[in-house]
Scaffold this active site. Structure first.
Site, PDB file in Angstrom:
ATOM      1  N   ASP A 184      -7.631  18.692 -14.397  1.00 44.96           N
ATOM      2  CA  ASP A 184      -7.921  17.347 -14.899  1.00 44.96           C
ATOM      3  C   ASP A 184      -7.500  17.333 -16.373  1.00 44.96           C
ATOM      4  O   ASP A 184      -8.143  17.941 -17.214  1.00 44.96           O
ATOM      5  CB  ASP A 184      -9.427  17.066 -14.734  1.00 44.96           C
ATOM      6  CG  ASP A 184      -9.819  15.660 -15.192  1.00 44.96           C
ATOM      7  OD1 ASP A 184      -9.082  15.071 -16.010  1.00 44.96           O
ATOM      8  OD2 ASP A 184     -10.879  15.168 -14.747  1.00 44.96           O
ATOM      9  N   TYR A 225     -16.641  16.197 -15.797  1.00 39.67           N
ATOM     10  CA  TYR A 225     -16.948  14.771 -15.740  1.00 39.67           C
ATOM     11  C   TYR A 225     -18.025  14.527 -14.686  1.00 39.67           C
ATOM     12  O   TYR A 225     -17.899  14.988 -13.546  1.00 39.67           O
ATOM     13  CB  TYR A 225     -15.663  14.010 -15.416  1.00 39.67           C
ATOM     14  CG  TYR A 225     -15.866  12.524 -15.324  1.00 39.67           C
ATOM     15  CD1 TYR A 225     -16.163  11.782 -16.462  1.00 39.67           C
ATOM     16  CD2 TYR A 225     -15.769  11.853 -14.111  1.00 39.67           C
ATOM     17  CE1 TYR A 225     -16.369  10.414 -16.389  1.00 39.67           C
ATOM     18  CE2 TYR A 225     -15.961  10.489 -14.030  1.00 39.67           C
ATOM     19  CZ  TYR A 225     -16.266   9.774 -15.169  1.00 39.67           C
ATOM     20  OH  TYR A 225     -16.465   8.420 -15.092  1.00 39.67           O
ATOM     21  N   ARG A 265       0.861  -1.194   0.000  1.00 39.66           N
ATOM     22  CA  ARG A 265       0.000   0.000   0.000  1.00 39.66           C
ATOM     23  C   ARG A 265       0.893   1.238   0.000  1.00 39.66           C
ATOM     24  O   ARG A 265       0.650   2.208  -0.707  1.00 39.66           O
ATOM     25  CB  ARG A 265      -0.960   0.019   1.197  1.00 39.66           C
ATOM     26  CG  ARG A 265      -1.693   1.363   1.319  1.00 39.66           C
ATOM     27  CD  ARG A 265      -2.973   1.364   2.157  1.00 39.66           C
ATOM     28  NE  ARG A 265      -2.954   0.440   3.273  1.00 39.66           N
ATOM     29  CZ  ARG A 265      -2.214   0.582   4.379  1.00 39.66           C
ATOM     30  NH1 ARG A 265      -1.427   1.635   4.535  1.00 39.66           N
ATOM     31  NH2 ARG A 265      -2.268  -0.320   5.339  1.00 39.66           N
ATOM     32  N   LYS A 314      -8.178   6.245 -19.456  1.00 39.59           N
ATOM     33  CA  LYS A 314      -8.528   6.734 -20.788  1.00 39.59           C
ATOM     34  C   LYS A 314      -7.296   6.695 -21.696  1.00 39.59           C
ATOM     35  O   LYS A 314      -6.810   5.630 -21.992  1.00 39.59           O
ATOM     36  CB  LYS A 314      -9.147   8.133 -20.664  1.00 39.59           C
ATOM     37  CG  LYS A 314     -10.177   8.259 -19.524  1.00 39.59           C
ATOM     38  CD  LYS A 314     -11.426   7.456 -19.731  1.00 39.59           C
ATOM     39  CE  LYS A 314     -12.335   7.369 -18.506  1.00 39.59           C
ATOM     40  NZ  LYS A 314     -12.706   8.613 -17.882  1.00 39.59           N
TER      41      LYS A 314
HETATM   42  C1  LIG Z   1     -13.182   9.023 -16.607  1.00 41.86           C
HETATM   43  C2  LIG Z   1     -12.875  10.372 -16.096  1.00 41.86           C
HETATM   44  C3  LIG Z   1     -12.664  10.614 -14.737  1.00 41.86           C
HETATM   45  C4  LIG Z   1     -12.806   9.514 -13.697  1.00 41.86           C
HETATM   46  O1  LIG Z   1     -11.816   8.546 -13.822  1.00 41.86           O
HETATM   47  P1  LIG Z   1     -12.030   6.989 -13.452  1.00 41.86           P
HETATM   48  O2  LIG Z   1     -10.729   6.384 -13.845  1.00 41.86           O
HETATM   49  O3  LIG Z   1     -13.206   6.504 -14.229  1.00 41.86           O
HETATM   50  O4  LIG Z   1     -12.283   6.953 -11.974  1.00 41.86           O
HETATM   51  C5  LIG Z   1     -12.340  11.894 -14.340  1.00 41.86           C
HETATM   52  N1  LIG Z   1     -12.236  12.909 -15.236  1.00 41.86           N
HETATM   53  C6  LIG Z   1     -12.425  12.714 -16.556  1.00 41.86           C
HETATM   54  C7  LIG Z   1     -12.306  13.868 -17.497  1.00 41.86           C
HETATM   55  C8  LIG Z   1     -12.762  11.450 -17.031  1.00 41.86           C
HETATM   56  O5  LIG Z   1     -12.985  11.281 -18.340  1.00 41.86           O
END
Ligand SMILES: *Cc1c(COP(=O)(O)O)cnc(C)c1O
Length: 384
Positions: free
Chosen positions: A175, A103, A51, A200
């Site tokens: 983000d 998101y 962890r 992604k």
């Molecule tokens: C998918 C996504 C998230 C969340 O991420 P996860 O890996 O699904 O928890 C946050 N911000 C954006 C822009 C995303 O496309």
């Protein structure tokens, strides 16, 4: 490793990486272990419990820091776990100013989990930086920016927001999931924290759920590391390996995502049955100049509205697609189509959603790296 600073397209492959110390393995081994033998209490080789740290995760964290041009990377179990760690820097009474068009899961985490703990979130359009300043008061501790925004493809001026954050001594987190460091590096523009859903584009193959943070400041990194270890939403060794492998081809995949994205955006725009196309590469896009100044290309995410359509018409189109897969998520090699109102953004109340333009007939595309002729032919038969 090379003495010269590597360029981005080499950092994806070599950044922060050394052949494995044990046998020289070129790819970091998957250290599928929870614990590590000690010779005497405290006598270990830098790892005591997975962890706290794991060598495969360390390799990923160094790669992440390298490609974002930061100093410290932290890998989490998901993008939302990474966001969760950032908000846990705050205390009851603190306030956050956030992008309104973001998101859906981030919105849900802010509103339904953290507001209960006494943190207040203000969601606003960030096209004009002055509007952000109106929401700042002595309790404001964080500005949360997502750019390009999901799914409306607005572009927020990171440099201008960073200047505002510095003036008020507020942290700025960006983000960077949609753009990836191939297109945009927020730390270079003055942000304090970069966040990714590595699920992604970084992973890139729709086979893993992982999150990431990258920072430059040691004190901030220490605080986030404390939360990562204390809360425990860490990225496992197998998932770390998959994202590392994905990052090695990020630059070649992104180049094709951008080329295909542009071809499809221009095809849709000329189509007689399409009302509106959202893509920051169009000159008439309201934030095109900002996009050009902070991104090296415009990416593979596009949203559009078919002419005279309603909820049902949009659903019919996404159901007819055959090469595009109807699915949540984005950023993989395969093209995906989504209907935000009923899928990714269903957790945002309709009224809130429509304020930022996410109407019932909006369709979102994550353009993959297939042959673009097949993608256009697929859209043609579905739009009819
Ligand atoms: C998918 C996504 C998230 C969340 O991420 P996860 O890996 O699904 O928890 C946050 N911000 C954006 C822009 C995303 O496309």
């Amino acid at each position: 490793m090379s003495k010269h600073p590597l360029k981005f397209n080499s950092k994806t492959i070599h950044g922060g990486q050394e052949p494995d110390a044990a046998f020289g393995a070129v790819m970091p081994p998957i250290y599928q272990t929870s614990t590590y033998a000690q010779t005497t209490p405290g006598g270990h080789k830098g790892y005591e419990y997975s962890r706290s740290a794991n060598p495969t995760r360390t390799a990923l964290e160094r790669s992440l820091a390298s490609i974002e041009n930061g100093e410290y990377g932290l890998a989490f179990a998901s993008g939302l776990a990474a966001i969760d760690a950032v908000i846990k820097l705050l205390s009851p009474g603190d306030e956050v100013v956030s992008t309104n068009d973001l998101y859906g899961g981030s919105y849900r985490l802010f509103k339904q989990v953290f507001e209960k703990f006494g943190i207040t979130f203000h969601f606003i359009g960030m096209g004009e930086v002055a509007r952000i300043e109106e929401k700042i008061n002595k309790n404001t501790k964080l500005i949360w920016v997502e750019t390009p925004t999901n799914p409306m493809m607005n572009v927020i001026n990171i440099k201008a927001v960073a200047a505002l954050a510095k003036k008020h001594k507020i942290l700025l987190a960006v983000d960077n999931t949609f753009a990836t460091p191939y297109l945009q590096r927020p730390l270079e523009l003055g942000a304090d924290i970069v966040m990714h859903s590595a699920t992604k584009y970084l992973g890139g193959h729709s086979d893993v759920v992982v999150g990431a943070l990258v920072v430059r400041d040691k004190e901030l990194a220490d605080k986030l590391y404390f939360i990562q270890n204390a809360s425990g939403a860490v990225c496992g060794p197998m998932d770390s390996f998959l994202v590392l492998r994905g990052i090695k081809t990020l630059h070649v995949r992104m180049q094709r995502h951008c080329e295909n994205g542009e071809a499809i955006a221009r095809y849709l725009k000329k189509h007689s049955k399409i009302e509106k196309v959202y893509w920051p590469g169009f000159e008439e896009h309201p934030n095109h100049e900002v996009a050009k100044s902070q991104m090296s290309d415009f990416g593979g995410m596009i949203s559009f509205i078919p002419k005279g359509s309603n909820f049902k018409d949009a659903v019919k189109i996404v159901e007819k697609l055959q090469v595009f897969t109807l699915a949540e998520s984005l950023g993989g090699v395969e093209s995906l189509a989504g209907h935000p109102a009923s899928m990714t953004h269903a957790s945002i109340p309709k009224e809130e959603r429509e304020k930022s333009g996410v109407v019932d007939s909006l369709i979102r595309l994550s353009v993959g790296i297939e042959d673009v002729d097949d993608l256009i032919a697929d859209l043609e038969q579905a739009i009819g």
